[in-house]
Scaffold this active site. Structure first.
Site, PDB file in Angstrom:
ATOM      1  N   HIS A  56      98.946  70.316   8.209  1.00  0.00           N
ATOM      2  CA  HIS A  56      99.081  69.573   6.421  1.00  0.00           C
ATOM      3  C   HIS A  56     100.006  70.092   5.561  1.00  0.00           C
ATOM      4  CE1 HIS A  56      94.766  67.279   7.549  1.00  0.00           C
ATOM      5  NE2 HIS A  56      95.189  67.307   8.444  1.00  0.00           N
ATOM      6  N   GLU A  58     100.165  69.532   2.648  1.00  0.00           N
ATOM      7  CA  GLU A  58      99.343  70.414   1.702  1.00  0.00           C
ATOM      8  C   GLU A  58      98.428  71.723   1.782  1.00  0.00           C
ATOM      9  OE1 GLU A  58      98.724  66.099   2.393  1.00  0.00           O
ATOM     10  OE2 GLU A  58      98.577  67.725   3.351  1.00  0.00           O
ATOM     11  N   CYS A  86      93.375  66.279   1.828  1.00  0.00           N
ATOM     12  CA  CYS A  86      91.809  65.800   3.058  1.00  0.00           C
ATOM     13  C   CYS A  86      90.767  67.493   2.037  1.00  0.00           C
ATOM     14  CB  CYS A  86      92.132  66.779   4.548  1.00  0.00           C
ATOM     15  SG  CYS A  86      92.311  68.421   5.004  1.00  0.00           S
ATOM     16  N   CYS A  89      92.520  70.604   2.692  1.00  0.00           N
ATOM     17  CA  CYS A  89      93.228  71.412   1.854  1.00  0.00           C
ATOM     18  C   CYS A  89      92.970  70.981  -0.015  1.00  0.00           C
ATOM     19  CB  CYS A  89      94.721  69.450   2.050  1.00  0.00           C
ATOM     20  SG  CYS A  89      95.188  69.766   3.724  1.00  0.00           S
TER      21      CYS A  89
END
Length: 159
Positions: A56, A58, A86, A89
């Site tokens: 991801h 992030e 999420c 993250c």
């Protein structure tokens, strides 16, 4: 703190990164790390299509910031992202001490839309950032970008 015009400009770039990810066959998420003076330090989009669900943007920001910024610089920085973090993250963000998070679409919105479309559920609970890391400062969602984010998500997640 309310979402400012400058915040919206950064969020629009995140939406553009999300579109780039989608166009490349990936999930539509994009993020920026911006320093206290407004300079973009790091930009990325989702890279999960090859099987590593931890890729991801992030999470990449958290790793990059831990390696390249002092604790003070991390705390003064802002993470802009097309979709709310999420839990993975959110935790990474908190553990490395990053500052404010501004997001275009919330986890609640994504969850509601996916339920409407009949999308299979995620293996991870869609917890809001504040539940995972209660000390983080967050702003979002951005109503100006809701339709665009919904369309990107629908293009990827609607069966």
């Amino acid at each position: 703190m309310a979402i400012s015009d400058e915040d919206l400009d950064h969020l629009r770039r995140c939406v553009g990164l999300a579109r780039t990810a989608l166009d490349g066959g990936d999930e539509p998420f994009g993020s920026l790390l911006v320093d206290e003076n407004g300079a973009v330090l790091f930009a990325d989009h989702n890279r999960v299509k090859d099987g590593d669900a931890t890729q991801h943007p992030e999470f990449a920001i958290a790793r990059w910031a831990a390696e390249h910024l002092t604790p003070g610089q991390r705390a003064a920085a802002t993470v802009y992202t097309s979709g709310e973090h999420c839990p993975m993250c959110s935790a990474a963000h908190a553990w490395v001490g990053l500052g404010r998070i501004v997001y275009a679409a919330s986890s609640e919105q994504l969850g509601r839309w996916c339920a409407q479309w009949g999308t299979p559920t995620s293996p991870v609970a869609p917890l809001p950032i504040g539940v995972v890391a209660p000390g983080l400062v967050t702003d979002g969602p951005a109503p100006d970008l809701e339709n665009e984010m919904r369309a990107l998500y629908e293009a990827k997640f609607r069966p």
